[in-house]
Design a protein around this motif. Structure first.
Motif, PDB file in Angstrom:
ATOM      1  N   ALA A  13      -6.588  -0.543  -8.137  1.00  0.00           N
ATOM      2  CA  ALA A  13      -6.223   0.286  -9.101  1.00  0.00           C
ATOM      3  C   ALA A  13      -4.907   1.006  -8.776  1.00  0.00           C
ATOM      4  CB  ALA A  13      -7.475   1.500  -9.186  1.00  0.00           C
ATOM      5  N   LEU A  14      -4.583   1.324  -7.587  1.00  0.00           N
ATOM      6  CA  LEU A  14      -3.384   2.310  -7.224  1.00  0.00           C
ATOM      7  C   LEU A  14      -2.210   1.487  -6.739  1.00  0.00           C
ATOM      8  CD1 LEU A  14      -5.352   4.850  -5.298  1.00  0.00           C
ATOM      9  CD2 LEU A  14      -4.521   4.778  -7.534  1.00  0.00           C
ATOM     10  N   ARG A  15      -2.291   0.295  -6.269  1.00  0.00           N
ATOM     11  CA  ARG A  15      -1.121  -0.637  -6.006  1.00  0.00           C
ATOM     12  C   ARG A  15      -0.794  -0.085  -4.579  1.00  0.00           C
ATOM     13  NH1 ARG A  15      -0.596   1.827 -10.461  1.00  0.00           N
ATOM     14  NH2 ARG A  15       1.359   2.797  -9.761  1.00  0.00           N
ATOM     15  N   THR A  16       0.423   0.099  -4.502  1.00  0.00           N
ATOM     16  CA  THR A  16       1.233   0.278  -3.110  1.00  0.00           C
ATOM     17  C   THR A  16       0.572   1.812  -2.522  1.00  0.00           C
ATOM     18  OG1 THR A  16       3.241  -0.704  -4.097  1.00  0.00           O
ATOM     19  CG2 THR A  16       3.371   0.523  -1.956  1.00  0.00           C
ATOM     20  N   PRO A  17       0.532   2.930  -3.134  1.00  0.00           N
ATOM     21  CA  PRO A  17       0.127   3.863  -2.765  1.00  0.00           C
ATOM     22  C   PRO A  17      -1.289   3.863  -2.155  1.00  0.00           C
ATOM     23  CG  PRO A  17       0.972   4.496  -4.880  1.00  0.00           C
ATOM     24  CD  PRO A  17       1.002   2.972  -4.794  1.00  0.00           C
ATOM     25  N   ALA A  18      -1.900   2.765  -2.344  1.00  0.00           N
ATOM     26  CA  ALA A  18      -3.417   2.796  -1.853  1.00  0.00           C
ATOM     27  C   ALA A  18      -3.110   2.166  -0.202  1.00  0.00           C
ATOM     28  CB  ALA A  18      -3.913   1.398  -2.372  1.00  0.00           C
ATOM     29  N   VAL A  19      -1.765   2.228   0.365  1.00  0.00           N
ATOM     30  CA  VAL A  19      -1.859   1.906   1.668  1.00  0.00           C
ATOM     31  C   VAL A  19      -2.264   3.157   2.696  1.00  0.00           C
ATOM     32  CG1 VAL A  19      -0.260   1.117   3.692  1.00  0.00           C
ATOM     33  CG2 VAL A  19      -0.361   0.003   1.432  1.00  0.00           C
ATOM     34  N   PRO A  30      -3.086  -3.317  10.064  1.00  0.00           N
ATOM     35  CA  PRO A  30      -3.151  -4.547   9.478  1.00  0.00           C
ATOM     36  C   PRO A  30      -4.205  -4.857   8.341  1.00  0.00           C
ATOM     37  CG  PRO A  30      -2.681  -4.693  11.633  1.00  0.00           C
ATOM     38  CD  PRO A  30      -3.159  -3.269  11.398  1.00  0.00           C
ATOM     39  N   ILE A  31      -5.292  -4.363   8.610  1.00  0.00           N
ATOM     40  CA  ILE A  31      -6.434  -4.352   7.806  1.00  0.00           C
ATOM     41  C   ILE A  31      -6.494  -3.560   6.476  1.00  0.00           C
ATOM     42  CG2 ILE A  31      -9.078  -3.891   7.881  1.00  0.00           C
ATOM     43  CD1 ILE A  31      -8.343  -6.064   9.701  1.00  0.00           C
ATOM     44  N   ALA A  32      -5.749  -2.423   6.724  1.00  0.00           N
ATOM     45  CA  ALA A  32      -5.518  -1.626   5.321  1.00  0.00           C
ATOM     46  C   ALA A  32      -4.431  -2.416   4.616  1.00  0.00           C
ATOM     47  CB  ALA A  32      -4.904  -0.306   5.585  1.00  0.00           C
ATOM     48  N   LEU A  33      -3.458  -3.026   5.240  1.00  0.00           N
ATOM     49  CA  LEU A  33      -2.425  -3.834   4.215  1.00  0.00           C
ATOM     50  C   LEU A  33      -3.303  -5.022   3.941  1.00  0.00           C
ATOM     51  CD1 LEU A  33       0.461  -4.244   3.547  1.00  0.00           C
ATOM     52  CD2 LEU A  33       0.738  -5.529   5.690  1.00  0.00           C
ATOM     53  N   LEU A  34      -3.974  -5.746   4.601  1.00  0.00           N
ATOM     54  CA  LEU A  34      -4.737  -6.652   3.882  1.00  0.00           C
ATOM     55  C   LEU A  34      -5.667  -6.275   2.804  1.00  0.00           C
ATOM     56  CD1 LEU A  34      -5.549  -9.718   4.273  1.00  0.00           C
ATOM     57  CD2 LEU A  34      -7.337  -9.122   5.723  1.00  0.00           C
ATOM     58  N   ALA A  35      -6.229  -5.444   2.854  1.00  0.00           N
ATOM     59  CA  ALA A  35      -7.132  -4.925   2.064  1.00  0.00           C
ATOM     60  C   ALA A  35      -6.456  -4.524   0.765  1.00  0.00           C
ATOM     61  CB  ALA A  35      -7.951  -3.737   2.462  1.00  0.00           C
ATOM     62  N   VAL A  36      -5.282  -3.815   0.815  1.00  0.00           N
ATOM     63  CA  VAL A  36      -4.513  -3.681  -0.483  1.00  0.00           C
ATOM     64  C   VAL A  36      -4.029  -4.692  -1.140  1.00  0.00           C
ATOM     65  CG1 VAL A  36      -2.347  -2.100  -1.231  1.00  0.00           C
ATOM     66  CG2 VAL A  36      -4.161  -1.081   0.553  1.00  0.00           C
ATOM     67  N   LEU A  37      -3.419  -5.524  -0.205  1.00  0.00           N
ATOM     68  CA  LEU A  37      -2.936  -7.017  -0.662  1.00  0.00           C
ATOM     69  C   LEU A  37      -3.846  -7.677  -1.537  1.00  0.00           C
ATOM     70  CD1 LEU A  37      -0.420  -7.930   1.987  1.00  0.00           C
ATOM     71  CD2 LEU A  37       0.151  -6.893  -0.241  1.00  0.00           C
ATOM     72  N   LEU A  38      -5.111  -7.686  -1.269  1.00  0.00           N
ATOM     73  CA  LEU A  38      -6.256  -8.482  -1.846  1.00  0.00           C
ATOM     74  C   LEU A  38      -6.260  -7.718  -3.074  1.00  0.00           C
ATOM     75  CD1 LEU A  38      -9.045  -9.229   1.069  1.00  0.00           C
ATOM     76  CD2 LEU A  38      -7.498 -10.989  -0.435  1.00  0.00           C
ATOM     77  N   GLY A  39      -6.567  -6.663  -3.230  1.00  0.00           N
ATOM     78  CA  GLY A  39      -6.804  -5.631  -4.457  1.00  0.00           C
ATOM     79  C   GLY A  39      -5.692  -5.733  -5.309  1.00  0.00           C
ATOM     80  N   ALA A  40      -4.442  -5.969  -4.725  1.00  0.00           N
ATOM     81  CA  ALA A  40      -3.360  -5.972  -5.615  1.00  0.00           C
ATOM     82  C   ALA A  40      -3.252  -7.640  -6.188  1.00  0.00           C
ATOM     83  CB  ALA A  40      -1.878  -5.820  -4.971  1.00  0.00           C
ATOM     84  N   ALA A  41      -3.610  -8.610  -5.397  1.00  0.00           N
ATOM     85  CA  ALA A  41      -3.752  -9.978  -6.015  1.00  0.00           C
ATOM     86  C   ALA A  41      -4.808 -10.033  -7.206  1.00  0.00           C
ATOM     87  CB  ALA A  41      -4.114 -10.786  -4.716  1.00  0.00           C
ATOM     88  N   GLY A  42      -5.839  -9.339  -6.931  1.00  0.00           N
ATOM     89  CA  GLY A  42      -6.883  -9.215  -8.341  1.00  0.00           C
ATOM     90  C   GLY A  42      -6.435  -8.825  -9.193  1.00  0.00           C
TER      91      GLY A  42
END
Length: 157
Positions: A13-19, A30-42
């Protein structure tokens, strides 16, 4: 595990500010980055594929409905991409191509906006998704490093 799911949803929903959100709910960087990238890919997959399907349906419907005129009536735009955002997106695509649009687009237009604009401009879907994902990865990594630097600078941990 629930925090990871929240970070994935925030990345969608939020993209980059989700980090910073991922960091604030006690995920390792690294886990936060992975989670945000998975959401952004979706987000990118759903936006580009759905917008591509809708664009195709719209063009087919429009071609059956009325013939395309050479010039729009005075004072009317031919389509919405003739507005300021569309002109900016066209300049980026004309100057840098799909690669530049994918890298710069998430910073200028956001993830959802880049996906929709790239599809509306008729860029190839899979190249667009790949380069937008590279751009999102770049900007999320920058956001992660900046957030970590601020957290360390202010001693928030």
């Amino acid at each position: 595990m629930l925090n990871f799911a929240w970070a994935v949803l925030a990345g969608f929903a939020l993209r980059t500010p989700a980090v910073p959100f991922g960091l604030s709910i006690s995920l390792a960087p690294p886990i936060a980055l992975l989670a945000v990238l998975l959401g952004a890919a979706g987000c990118l997959l759903s936006a580009v594929l759905a917008a591509g399907w809708l664009r195709t349906r719209w063009l087919v419907w429009r071609s059956k409905r009325r013939p395309v005129t050479a010039e729009p009536p005075p004072g009317k735009r031919q389509n919405r991409l003739d507005g300021p955002t569309g002109r900016r997106a066209r300049r980026v695509v004309n100057r840098y191509g799909v690669i530049g649009f994918g890298i710069i687009g998430p910073a200028l237009f956001g993830t959802w906006g880049s996906a929709m604009l790239g599809t509306a401009l008729g860029l190839p879907q899979w190249r667009l998704i790949g380069w937008l994902m590279a751009g999102v990865t770049l900007w999320c990594t920058v956001m992660l490093l900046a957030s970590e630097a601020l957290i360390d600078a202010f001693g928030l941990r």
